[in-house]
Write a protein that holds these residues in place. Structure first.
Motif, PDB file in Angstrom:
ATOM      1  N   LEU A   1      16.207 -40.902 -18.906  1.00 66.41           N
ATOM      2  CA  LEU A   1      15.762 -40.655 -17.746  1.00 66.41           C
ATOM      3  C   LEU A   1      14.490 -39.897 -17.524  1.00 66.41           C
ATOM      4  CD1 LEU A   1      18.133 -39.545 -15.121  1.00 66.41           C
ATOM      5  CD2 LEU A   1      16.747 -41.287 -14.795  1.00 66.41           C
ATOM      6  N   LYS A   2      14.484 -39.029 -19.191  1.00 71.00           N
ATOM      7  CA  LYS A   2      13.175 -37.650 -20.147  1.00 71.00           C
ATOM      8  C   LYS A   2      11.862 -38.966 -19.984  1.00 71.00           C
ATOM      9  CE  LYS A   2      14.190 -33.952 -19.121  1.00 71.00           C
ATOM     10  NZ  LYS A   2      13.232 -32.255 -18.801  1.00 71.00           N
ATOM     11  N   GLU A   3      13.024 -39.743 -20.962  1.00 72.49           N
ATOM     12  CA  GLU A   3      11.675 -41.198 -20.954  1.00 72.49           C
ATOM     13  C   GLU A   3      10.799 -41.799 -20.421  1.00 72.49           C
ATOM     14  OE1 GLU A   3      12.043 -45.400 -23.611  1.00 72.49           O
ATOM     15  OE2 GLU A   3      12.842 -43.868 -24.624  1.00 72.49           O
ATOM     16  N   GLN A   4      11.674 -41.893 -19.536  1.00 73.49           N
ATOM     17  CA  GLN A   4      11.419 -42.914 -17.906  1.00 73.49           C
ATOM     18  C   GLN A   4      10.206 -42.101 -17.194  1.00 73.49           C
ATOM     19  OE1 GLN A   4      13.444 -45.624 -15.918  1.00 73.49           O
ATOM     20  NE2 GLN A   4      15.460 -45.078 -17.310  1.00 73.49           N
ATOM     21  N   ALA A   5      10.448 -40.927 -17.279  1.00 74.76           N
ATOM     22  CA  ALA A   5       9.353 -39.849 -16.386  1.00 74.76           C
ATOM     23  C   ALA A   5       8.130 -40.157 -16.810  1.00 74.76           C
ATOM     24  CB  ALA A   5      10.588 -38.182 -16.118  1.00 74.76           C
ATOM     25  N   VAL A   6       7.666 -40.022 -17.968  1.00 73.45           N
ATOM     26  CA  VAL A   6       6.604 -39.971 -18.275  1.00 73.45           C
ATOM     27  C   VAL A   6       5.805 -41.068 -17.753  1.00 73.45           C
ATOM     28  CG1 VAL A   6       5.191 -39.939 -20.102  1.00 73.45           C
ATOM     29  CG2 VAL A   6       7.487 -38.941 -20.363  1.00 73.45           C
ATOM     30  N   TRP A   7       6.337 -42.425 -17.459  1.00 71.95           N
ATOM     31  CA  TRP A   7       5.847 -43.709 -17.299  1.00 71.95           C
ATOM     32  C   TRP A   7       6.085 -43.999 -15.359  1.00 71.95           C
ATOM     33  CZ3 TRP A   7       7.726 -48.006 -16.649  1.00 71.95           C
ATOM     34  CH2 TRP A   7       9.694 -48.198 -17.455  1.00 71.95           C
ATOM     35  N   ILE A   8       7.279 -43.402 -15.340  1.00 73.01           N
ATOM     36  CA  ILE A   8       7.706 -44.130 -13.924  1.00 73.01           C
ATOM     37  C   ILE A   8       6.843 -43.837 -12.328  1.00 73.01           C
ATOM     38  CG2 ILE A   8       9.372 -44.301 -12.168  1.00 73.01           C
ATOM     39  CD1 ILE A   8      11.278 -45.485 -14.272  1.00 73.01           C
TER      40      ILE A   8
END
Length: 399
Positions: free
Chosen positions: A149-156
């Protein structure tokens, strides 16, 4: 040792579960990205669980490491055939509405494992659900989800949905806050958190990027394949010594982590230029030393080095680990042909190339039943390519 003996049906059943995990996307309410698949998640689960267990051991807890491969296999079947991408809170609510005991999911998982392999294997991997190790593994799965989720929060862009998911994960982590290491791994600036986050990016690296692949197979997911096959090979070769097989399992989980900092350099170019392979290995060691070992706690450095087959103490397992590594590649090539590929490279250079190495015996080795799986895949792939003839079977053919 529990009453369980490996056979080809177990290898095939586990391979089929891995195949399904590789196809199953995660976070489908937000994205459709194959790099977020269940196979990659299982690798990250095992890696983070190993780290938490290492923290627990350092804190004085007795850890039964042999539980973790069994738990991971049980979890893999559960995700492949029972729980899929359905959020736990939804399953809980459905059970509440239908007055269904949650233990029915366990029962269904055990039954399916027995159907896909056999009842002895089902019992073997299904009896650790009430252990401290299972609790550690559950914490590892939550922290691995947090990393995703931390990774996706950057670009979603859908900040509200990301925030809701993160709130759910944080709520589920509350019951594990007493475990050493859990709070540390929730701190973004923590060196271990940053290392895990970097390794998690191996999901972005496609294993067959130079070829017209049909099925996405990423490096992170490949770690789980290799770990499982290494575990089975260890059981076969060492008289079902679970302690040794468990070591080989985690050697598989960690075997390509250097690529998170170095990227992958294909074997054919390593072997084409004299001295390049040796220089590459030195470079990988230097990068791990600089960006991992020098920044994480000393006790964790010791635990990770204990399962790195580049370490001198583990050189005796290197040929078997290479065998597991290449057997994983076999199964990936099999996936391509199952999906309809016409690219002959997967047979001629990958599967048959591995077959030649097995006959040579200098670089790689397989246990008897693992070899049987390789031979089965080889025959299948050869049959697919033979049926293409006389039509063009290479997409890079000269026109």
């Amino acid at each position: 040792m529990r009453a369980m003996k490996l056979n080809i049906d177990i290898y095939k059943g586990v391979n089929r579960a891995i195949y399904r995990l590789n196809n199953q996307h995660r976070w489908t309410s937000m994205v459709t990205e194959n790099k977020y698949n269940e196979l990659a998640k299982q690798a990250l689960n095992s890696m983070v669980s190993y780290i938490i267990a290492s923290y627990c051991e350092e804190d004085g807890m007795e850890i039964h490491w042999e539980c973790f491969p069994r738990i991971a296999l049980y979890r893999a079947f559960n995700k492949a055939y029972v729980s899929y991408d359905t959020p736990e809170k939804f399953l809980a609510e459905i059970c509440r509405i239908g007055s269904i005991d949650k233990r029915e999911f366990d029962k269904a998982t055990r039954t399916i494992i027995g159907e896909r392999t056999n009842t002895d294997f089902a019992r073997f991997i299904s009896n650790d659900c009430d252990t401290m190790e299972y609790r550690i593994f559950r914490a590892g799965t939550k922290l691995a989800t947090w990393l995703e989720l931390k990774e996706q929060a950057v670009w979603i862009r859908n900040e509200k949905e990301i925030s809701e998911h993160m709130d759910d994960v944080m709520a589920s982590l509350e019951e594990f806050m007493d475990l050493p290491g859990v709070k540390d791994l929730l701190v973004e600036g923590n060196s271990v958190f940053m290392a895990c986050r970097r390794i998690s990016r191996l999901r972005n690296a496609n294993r067959w990027a130079a070829f017209p692949y049909i099925v996405d197979c990423n490096v992170l997911g490949h770690l789980f394949d290799t770990a499982v096959f290494a575990y089975f090979i260890g059981l076969e070769k060492f008289n079902y010594d679970e302690k040794l097989a468990t070591k080989m399992y985690f050697m598989g989980i960690f075997h390509d982590i250097a690529e998170a900092w170095t990227t992958d350099i294909p074997s054919d170019i390593k072997d084409r230029i004299p001295g390049f392979r040796e220089a590459t290995e030195y470079f990988e060691d230097w990068m791990l030393e600089t960006y991992l070992y020098k920044v994480i706690p000393d006790f964790l450095v010791t635990k990770i080095k204990d399962v790195m087959f580049e370490d001198k103490a583990n050189l005796q397992y290197k040929k078997l680990m290479k065998g597991a590594d290449y057997l994983s590649a076999d199964t990936e090539c099999w996936r391509q042909y199952v999906a309809g590929s016409r690219e002959s490279y997967f047979l001629t250079s990958a599967v048959q190339g591995f077959d030649k190495q097995l006959y040579d015996g200098q670089k790689a080795e397989l246990s008897p039943i693992a070899r049987e799986l390789h031979d089965t895949i080889l025959a299948y792939c050869k049959d697919v390519v033979d049926k293409m003839k006389p039509s063009c079977s290479r997409t890079d053919a000269t026109l």
